[in-house]
Write a protein that holds these residues in place. Structure first.
Motif, short mmCIF file in Angstrom:
data_model
loop_
_atom_site.label_atom_id
_atom_site.label_comp_id
_atom_site.label_asym_id
_atom_site.label_seq_id
_atom_site.Cartn_x
_atom_site.Cartn_y
_atom_site.Cartn_z
N VAL A 95 79.42 -57.51 73.70
CA VAL A 95 78.02 -57.04 74.42
C VAL A 95 78.42 -56.03 75.38
N PRO A 96 78.44 -54.76 74.86
CA PRO A 96 79.50 -53.60 75.38
C PRO A 96 78.45 -53.31 77.08
N ARG A 97 79.54 -52.75 77.79
CA ARG A 97 79.08 -52.24 79.09
C ARG A 97 78.25 -51.22 79.45
N LYS A 98 77.39 -50.82 79.58
CA LYS A 98 76.22 -49.98 79.92
C LYS A 98 76.91 -48.16 79.13
N LYS A 99 77.89 -48.21 79.87
CA LYS A 99 79.07 -46.69 80.22
C LYS A 99 79.67 -47.00 78.69
N ASP A 100 80.15 -48.04 78.28
CA ASP A 100 80.30 -47.37 76.81
C ASP A 100 79.25 -47.34 75.81
N LEU A 101 78.78 -47.30 75.86
CA LEU A 101 77.90 -47.59 75.12
C LEU A 101 77.06 -46.00 74.14
N PHE A 102 77.92 -45.02 74.48
CA PHE A 102 78.69 -44.03 73.34
C PHE A 102 79.05 -44.12 72.65
N TRP A 103 80.22 -45.01 72.33
CA TRP A 103 80.98 -44.88 71.43
C TRP A 103 80.26 -45.51 70.21
N ILE A 104 78.95 -46.08 70.58
CA ILE A 104 78.32 -46.43 69.00
C ILE A 104 78.47 -45.20 68.03
N PRO A 105 77.57 -44.09 68.78
CA PRO A 105 77.06 -42.90 68.35
C PRO A 105 78.58 -42.04 67.70
N VAL A 106 79.46 -42.30 68.94
CA VAL A 106 81.31 -42.06 68.48
C VAL A 106 81.13 -42.06 67.18
N ILE A 107 81.48 -43.76 67.10
CA ILE A 107 82.75 -44.46 65.44
C ILE A 107 81.01 -44.63 64.80
N ILE A 108 79.63 -44.18 64.43
CA ILE A 108 79.33 -43.55 63.20
C ILE A 108 79.80 -42.64 62.94
N GLY A 109 80.01 -41.46 63.90
CA GLY A 109 79.79 -40.26 63.39
C GLY A 109 81.65 -40.21 62.35
N ILE A 110 82.47 -40.89 62.76
CA ILE A 110 84.06 -41.29 62.66
C ILE A 110 83.82 -41.99 61.48
N SER A 111 83.06 -42.75 60.57
CA SER A 111 82.82 -43.45 59.91
C SER A 111 81.85 -42.82 58.95
N ILE A 112 81.12 -41.54 59.20
CA ILE A 112 80.77 -40.65 58.56
C ILE A 112 81.31 -39.39 58.00
N VAL A 113 82.60 -39.17 58.88
CA VAL A 113 83.58 -38.30 58.25
C VAL A 113 84.62 -38.78 57.72
N PHE A 114 84.54 -40.68 57.92
CA PHE A 114 85.58 -41.26 57.46
C PHE A 114 85.32 -41.08 55.60
N ALA A 115 84.61 -41.28 55.15
CA ALA A 115 83.42 -41.48 53.93
C ALA A 115 83.11 -40.39 53.14
N SER A 116 82.98 -39.55 54.44
CA SER A 116 83.28 -38.04 53.10
C SER A 116 84.26 -37.83 53.01
N SER A 117 85.26 -37.98 54.10
CA SER A 117 86.36 -37.49 53.62
C SER A 117 87.00 -38.23 52.04
N MET A 118 86.91 -39.56 51.86
CA MET A 118 87.28 -40.19 50.95
C MET A 118 86.21 -39.05 49.79
N HIS A 119 84.68 -39.17 50.03
CA HIS A 119 84.48 -38.77 48.76
C HIS A 119 84.74 -37.36 48.31
N PHE A 120 84.97 -36.29 49.15
CA PHE A 120 85.46 -35.00 48.55
C PHE A 120 86.63 -34.96 48.48
N GLY A 121 87.31 -35.76 49.27
CA GLY A 121 89.06 -36.14 49.11
C GLY A 121 89.28 -36.48 47.41
N SER A 122 88.82 -37.36 46.76
CA SER A 122 88.69 -38.16 45.48
C SER A 122 88.30 -36.35 44.48
N LEU A 123 87.32 -35.70 44.89
CA LEU A 123 86.75 -34.76 43.98
C LEU A 123 88.66 -33.66 44.46
N LEU A 124 88.99 -33.46 45.66
CA LEU A 124 89.57 -32.21 45.70
C LEU A 124 90.96 -32.96 44.71
#
Length: 294
Positions: A95-124
């Motif tokens: 259970v995260p502290r209320k002050k740490d909840l901002f990490w959820i969208p940050v991690i989701i954002g990093i994961s989107i960048v990660f998946a995009s990097s793997m997809h477009f990196g593969s194409l590149l």
């Protein structure tokens, strides 16, 4: 090599300032003993065990026991070191502290960048990618299903991250070295999965080990900045493991190399950002961090 920000890294005071290494040895013995023991039965005595239990696969009951062995071992060790209070504290770290909840969208954002990097990196780099046939709702549904399919997520949560990483941080006073060792032992533990042919893995073992080492070093910064919240590791591991399941890229050796460099770069970036922003990266140590689970 990344080094911890020594000016902001201060070990948490613990009822047991330097707990005995016997607890770490007990954890490793239970984790490796269970996993390697079950794997050995199928590798060395298949004519005896397979007619009784059937072919070993990821959803086989014995495979699930093996995959959950680090978390089982971590919880047992947690109880032996700190009793019911420590065990309760370990679960509260989901259970995260209320002050740490901002990490959820940050991690989701990093994961989107990660998946995009793997997809477009593969194409590149001319690496084959699957045809994108899933709709966005289908991708979301498959991602949710993957949370349950990736039994190793929860299987290692209370062991490698909940116990071993903070235990080593207390001993070594450094998150990077502790993360590298944790990732290496995690990788050594998964070795039977690469030796049992029925698991049918298409990845390269040594690449997987260094991936884990880089990923856990990266996660150690978030772990310490959030006072040991385990939910964020669970979320990050699940999301980065989902990209190949929804056909954004193939999880093959070439992609493994790209993932390794992604996590190394991410660890360097988060280290620099935390240092410049003077983020409190106080080392979370075991069992102090679960006995002070507020």
């Amino acid at each position: 090599m990344i080094t911890a920000n020594q000016s902001s890294v201060r070990p948490v005071s613990s009822p047991a300032a330097s707990p005995s290494n016997k607890y770490m040895y007990l954890f490793l013995a239970m984790s490796f003993g269970t996993c390697y023991g079950i794997a050995s039965l199928f590798m060395f005595f298949p004519d005896f065990i397979v007619p009784i239990t059937g072919e070993l696969h990821l959803m086989h009951p014995l495979a699930i026991v093996a995959l959950y062995s680090p978390s089982i071992a971590g919880l047992i060790t947690c109880y032996l070191m700190g009793g019911k209070d420590a065990l309760k504290g370990m679960f509260l770290k989901l259970v995260p502290r209320k002050k740490d909840l901002f990490w959820i969208p940050v991690i989701i954002g990093i994961s989107i960048v990660f998946a995009s990097s793997m997809h477009f990196g593969s194409l590149l780099f001319g690496i084959p990618v699957p045809d994108l046939t899933y709709s966005v709702p289908e991708m979301i549904w498959l991602g949710i299903l993957n949370l349950f399919k990736e039994t190793g997520l929860i299987g290692g949560l209370f062991g490698w991250i909940g116990f071993l990483l903070p235990f080593l941080q207390g001993k070594l006073k450094n998150n990077v070295t502790s993360g590298l060792i944790t990732g290496f032992l995690f990788g050594l533990w998964v070795l039977p999965g690469y030796l049992i042919s029925s698991f049918g893995t298409s990845t390269t073992y040594i690449y997987y080990v260094v991936q884990l080492m880089a990923f856990i070093v990266f996660q150690s910064y978030i772990f310490n900045a959030t006072r040991g919240t385990l939910l964020f590791y669970l979320l990050a591991f699940w999301l980065v493991a989902t990209g190949s399941q929804i056909d954004l890229y193939y999880f093959n050796p070439q992609v493994q190399i790209m993932q390794f460099f992604f996590f190394v770069t991410s660890a360097i970036i988060i280290h620099i950002v935390f240092k410049r922003k003077k983020v409190d990266t106080t080392l979370q140590t075991f069992p102090a961090y679960v006995l002070d689970a507020k």
